[in-house]
Write an enzyme that holds these catalytic residues in place. Structure first.
Site, PDB file in Angstrom:
ATOM      1  CG  ASN A 175      33.433  49.039  30.574  1.00  0.00           C
ATOM      2  OD1 ASN A 175      35.908  49.275  29.960  1.00  0.00           O
ATOM      3  ND2 ASN A 175      33.211  50.095  30.154  1.00  0.00           N
ATOM      4  CD1 TRP A 176      38.571  45.882  34.504  1.00  0.00           C
ATOM      5  CD2 TRP A 176      40.413  46.272  34.189  1.00  0.00           C
ATOM      6  NE1 TRP A 176      39.280  44.815  34.560  1.00  0.00           N
ATOM      7  CE2 TRP A 176      40.502  44.813  34.539  1.00  0.00           C
ATOM      8  CE3 TRP A 176      41.897  46.655  33.828  1.00  0.00           C
ATOM      9  CZ2 TRP A 176      41.637  44.111  34.456  1.00  0.00           C
ATOM     10  CZ3 TRP A 176      42.731  46.010  34.347  1.00  0.00           C
ATOM     11  CH2 TRP A 176      42.618  44.904  34.360  1.00  0.00           C
ATOM     12  CE  LYS A 177      31.537  52.271  33.406  1.00  0.00           C
ATOM     13  NZ  LYS A 177      30.901  52.884  33.162  1.00  0.00           N
TER      14      LYS A 177
ATOM     15  CD  GLU B 220      31.430  55.111  30.396  1.00  0.00           C
ATOM     16  OE1 GLU B 220      32.261  54.491  29.758  1.00  0.00           O
ATOM     17  OE2 GLU B 220      30.543  55.338  31.377  1.00  0.00           O
TER      18      GLU B 220
ATOM     19  CD  GLU C 104      27.049  48.432  29.535  1.00  0.00           C
ATOM     20  OE1 GLU C 104      26.799  48.167  30.478  1.00  0.00           O
ATOM     21  OE2 GLU C 104      27.165  49.472  29.331  1.00  0.00           O
TER      22      GLU C 104
ATOM     23  CB  SER D  66      24.224  49.650  38.868  1.00  0.00           C
ATOM     24  OG  SER D  66      24.553  51.444  38.697  1.00  0.00           O
TER      25      SER D  66
ATOM     26  N   GLY E 228      32.454  49.226  37.940  1.00  0.00           N
ATOM     27  CA  GLY E 228      32.152  49.570  38.950  1.00  0.00           C
ATOM     28  C   GLY E 228      32.811  47.980  39.672  1.00  0.00           C
TER      29      GLY E 228
HETATM   30  C1  PEP Z   1      29.619  49.573  31.755  1.00  0.00           C
HETATM   31  O1  PEP Z   1      30.842  50.701  32.240  1.00  0.00           O
HETATM   32  O2  PEP Z   1      29.513  49.533  30.599  1.00  0.00           O
HETATM   33  C2  PEP Z   1      29.008  49.510  33.435  1.00  0.00           C
HETATM   34  C3  PEP Z   1      27.290  49.038  33.209  1.00  0.00           C
HETATM   35  O3  PEP Z   1      29.133  50.106  34.210  1.00  0.00           O
HETATM   36  P1  PEP Z   1      28.561  50.246  36.029  1.00  0.00           P
HETATM   37  O4  PEP Z   1      29.251  48.332  36.191  1.00  0.00           O
HETATM   38  O5  PEP Z   1      29.807  50.392  36.585  1.00  0.00           O
HETATM   39  O6  PEP Z   1      27.496  50.388  35.856  1.00  0.00           O
END
Ligand code: PEP
Length: 269
Positions: free
Chosen positions: A18-20, A110, A180, A226, A248
């Protein structure tokens, strides 16, 4: 040495990036091409991979993965629950399907917490994604406060039950769920493998109650929060966590590949 996953189950492990709101379409081109060059057949023989770029990158990534046969499925991060109409700024699920999008994140934390997406909107969006033949990746997870108050299970139950209420068993079986925990997203503080497994077992049990044992054993459940190349193998070593949703660490081809290889290694022996 990576922990070995217990044998059993025919759910194909699934790693999603997921690049957001990162990477414009030129950066997307470089990242996916880099990933395509690095991926070896053994990385994706047992593991399915998807990338979820911003909307403006989708056409570029679609053309690249199709033109160069890069074994990565195209994903989106969100969509409208309407097919068309006066919804300024929204993107229709029909438009995504026409672009070859296969997976759509639905109810990412988000969207829920920054943009006020309700459980009911998540349910409507999930149905819109299904209506157009795509696969929803339905995200659920508790906040730190909810966890501290011992409310993890009721929160997960409310989110999941509303999302799948009224779907038939086949539709539920084909979903991807992503556990999540909000406190783990982007914080560098991943859940333990045991916590991720406990949540996955709980979610699978709820699916069983709602849609039957076959759907429960078929539905794929990712963990997200994470994740990186160091913790990936451990997080999927338990039997009910079928893959990872990565933020990330998916923004760089080498780091994303470390995660993919961590998962692939667990399924090889
Ligand atoms: C996400 O955006 O769904 C996510 C899990 O982000 P990160 O891996 O950066 O915690």
């Amino acid at each position: 040495m990576a922990p070995r996953r217990p044998p059993g189950g025919d759910r194909r492990p699934f790693v999603s990036g997921n690049w957001k709101m990162h990477h414009d379409h030129i950066e997307a081109l470089h990242l996916v091409r880099d990933l395509g060059l690095r991926l070896k057949p053994e990385d994706t023989v047992s593991v399915e991979v998807s990338v979820h770029p911003p909307f403006t990158d989708l056409r570029t990534v679609q053309t690249l993965v199709e033109g160069e046969s890069i074994p990565v499925a195209l994903g989106a991060q969100h969509c409208s629950d309407h097919d068309r109409g006066a919804f300024t700024g929204e993107v229709s699920p029909q438009m995504l399907a026409r672009l070859g999008v296969r997976y759509v994140l639905v109810g990412h934390s988000e969207r829920r917490h920054l943009f006020g997406m309700t459980d009911e909107q998540v349910a409507a969006t999930l149905r819109a994604v299904l209506r157009h033949g795509m696969v929803p990746v339905c995200c659920v997870g508790e906040t730190q406060d909810e966890r501290d108050a011992g409310r993890t299970e009721p929160v997960l139950a409310a989110q999941l039950k509303t999302a799948i209420d009224g779907l038939d068993a086949e539709q539920v079986a084909g979903l991807v769920l992503a556990y999540e925990p909000v406190w783990a997203i982007g914080t560098g503080r991943a859940a333990t493998a045991v916590d991720a497994e406990d949540a996955a077992v709980y979610l699978r049990g709820l699916v069983g109650e709602a849609a039957g044992a076959e759907a429960a054993s078929a539905v794929r459940i990712q963990y997200g929060g994470s994740v990186n190349g160091e913790n990936a193998a451990e997080l999927v070593a338990e039997p009910d966590v079928d893959g990872l949703l990565v933020g990330g660490a998916s923004l760089d081809a080498a780091r994303f590949l470390d995660v993919i290889r961590g998962v692939a290694g667990c399924y090889r022996s």
